[in-house]
Structure formats: C-alpha cells, structure tokens
Motif scaffolding. Structure first.
Motif, short mmCIF file in Angstrom:
data_model
loop_
_atom_site.label_atom_id
_atom_site.label_comp_id
_atom_site.label_asym_id
_atom_site.label_seq_id
_atom_site.Cartn_x
_atom_site.Cartn_y
_atom_site.Cartn_z
N GLY A 1 28.47 40.09 27.81
CA GLY A 1 28.05 41.21 28.65
C GLY A 1 27.00 42.05 27.96
N ARG B 1 36.44 42.75 28.94
CA ARG B 1 36.57 41.58 29.81
C ARG B 1 37.72 40.72 29.30
NH1 ARG B 1 31.38 38.09 30.52
NH2 ARG B 1 32.81 37.12 32.01
N LEU C 1 26.13 40.20 37.55
CA LEU C 1 27.55 40.21 37.21
C LEU C 1 27.80 40.77 35.82
CD1 LEU C 1 28.57 36.68 38.60
CD2 LEU C 1 28.84 38.91 39.70
N VAL D 1 28.54 43.14 32.90
CA VAL D 1 29.17 44.45 32.75
C VAL D 1 28.76 45.06 31.41
CG1 VAL D 1 31.13 43.75 34.15
CG2 VAL D 1 31.27 43.54 31.67
N SER E 1 33.54 45.71 35.75
CA SER E 1 33.48 44.61 36.72
C SER E 1 34.03 45.02 38.09
CB SER E 1 34.25 43.40 36.21
OG SER E 1 35.60 43.74 35.93
#
Length: 269
Positions: free
Chosen positions: A105, A121, A225, A227, A244
């Motif tokens: 990310g 995550r 997508l 984050v 997210s």
C-alpha cells in the motif's frame, strides 16, 4: 402600442425589464445546479486579506494599506499536493511470492525519526521487512514497529542505523480535525500518484457523546485500491489516512487525525 401615452410606455418598458431579469436569474440558477461538481468547484475562490505596511520618510508617520488578494482554489489544491507528494511512499513486502515482492500500500513520512504511517491490511506480515520507495526513486528498507489495533494504523521505521538521512521533509500534520463540508484532497495510486478532491460529509465517533472522531467520511469516489495514502486540507496539512473501507454510497473513508496522533504516541522510540 400607438394608443399608449408616454407614461404607459415607460411603465411597460419597466415591466418587460423586470420580467426579463427574473427569467435570466432562474435560468442561471438552473444551469449552475445542473453543472458537474468539478465545474462548480472551479468557480469557487478563496479570498485572503494581507496588510502591507508602508513607512514613508522620517517624521511623516506610518501608513497602513490593506490589499485584498484573490487566490484560486485550484492553486491551493496544486500547492497542497506538491507539499505532500514527495513524502508519500509505495510499500512492498520483501517476502517474495512467486518471485515477486507484493505491493502492500501507500504510506507517508510522518516525522524526522523515519516513521512511516500506513493503514492496516490483512496481508501485513510484522516479521518481514518491507521496501519503501519515495517519489524521487529513493528506496529504504523499513520494518513494522507498531500496529495500532483500535485505529487501524500501522507504523514502520526506516532501517538506516542510528541516524536517518531522510530524502524529504515529513508531512505537516494538522492541529484540528477538518470540518463538515471542508474541501479535502487524497493522494493514492499503486504505480503513480492519483489525486481526488472532495468534501467531508460525516464523521464516525468513538463515544456516544460524539466528542472523539475516529473516522472521516467523504464524497470522494475511489480511484484505486491502494490504501494508506494521506488525506490533506487546502493548507497542505494531513488530516487523515485512507483505509480500505467505504461509506454506504461507495465513497472513501479515512482514519481520523485524532487517531493518527494517538497512534504516534504509542510508537516506541
């Protein structure tokens, strides 16, 4: 028309002008309401007042002149992005999967101690080392030093020995949470910077008294997508971290400024 006298002609002219002005106003308002958000935002302007002090020759006193400067919102957006984009990093896990370092990310340099903040995550591997790549191509090895469960934040530290020779300055963190309706900007994107502009639409609170914000919701639709990117205000200050999770209408949510500051206090020295 030939039967009307001079007074009646004047009154008729005034009536036609009045009706025309009302019709013009209605059409203008209708067009503005139908215009896309990005068009109406472009029309917005921020006005700042500065004081210019002029000191004439000795004995004549000081004269203060007030000058009004009009600043375009577009210029503030560009400046805010420029202040933060250099401190944004792309994070990859050094534990290879099929010979490839998986992308984790985004993150951003948050202080001079080499601490990089990102969002949690499920793929996070606290035992692994990661690679952080800055916008100028500088690459550093980083490691997880704190996972803040309540907020959903993760903090990495740059591994360069006792002294950290940082390639850029850390981001500026705001003093207070943003306000409802305030313009905010997010920096995201896996391979390159992608920016989006929107407004704060609501908050999520820790307590029922609604005194401590832990989530910031916006009307920004996700552009990627990835984050962990920063949410910044028009002053270029970080006010949140992208996660997210999305709002009920599919817009982006962010970890609050309050949660970010609390998480930083728990990072080991």
């Amino acid at each position: 028309m030939e039967d009307l006298n001079k007074t009646q002609l004047i009154l008729l002219t005034l009536l036609v002008s009045f009706v025309t002005s009302i019709a013009t106003g209605i059409i203008t308002v209708s067009l503005l309401q139908e215009a896309p958000a990005n068009v109406t935002q472009t029309i917005n302007r921020v006005v700042e007042k500065t004081i210019e002090r002029v000191v004439p020759a000795e004995g004549t006193g000081e004269r203060v002149k007030e000058v009004t400067v009009v600043v375009k919102e577009e210029d503030l957006v560009i400046d805010a992005i420029g202040k933060n984009s250099k401190a944004v990093v792309r994070i990859k896990d050094n534990a290879l999967i099929d010979g490839v370092s998986p992308f984790y990310g985004l993150g951003f340099l948050v202080n001079k101690d080499g601490i990089i903040t990102s969002a949690y995550r499920e793929t996070l591997n606290p035992g692994s080392t990661y690679t952080a790549t800055f916008a100028d191509g500088a690459v550093f090895t980083i490691k997880v030093v704190h996972q803040d469960g309540p907020s959903g934040l993760v903090f990495f530290r740059i591994l360069t020995g006792s002294k950290v020779n940082l390639p850029v300055s850390p981001v500026a963190v705001a003093e207070t949470e943003p306000k409802l309706g305030q313009t905010v900007i997010t920096i995201e994107g896996e391979g390159k910077d992608i920016v989006a502009i929107g407004r704060v639409t609501s908050f999520g609170y820790v307590d029922e008294a609604q005194k401590q914000v832990f989530r910031i919701n916006s009307d920004i639709l996700p552009k990627s997508l990835a984050v962990g990117g920063p949410l910044v205000n028009l002053s270029g200050e970080v006010v949140g971290v992208r996660i997210s999770g999305l709002t009920s209408d599919g817009s982006e949510s962010f970890i609050s400024l309050t949660a970010l500051k609390q998480g930083l206090t728990n990072v080991p020295k």
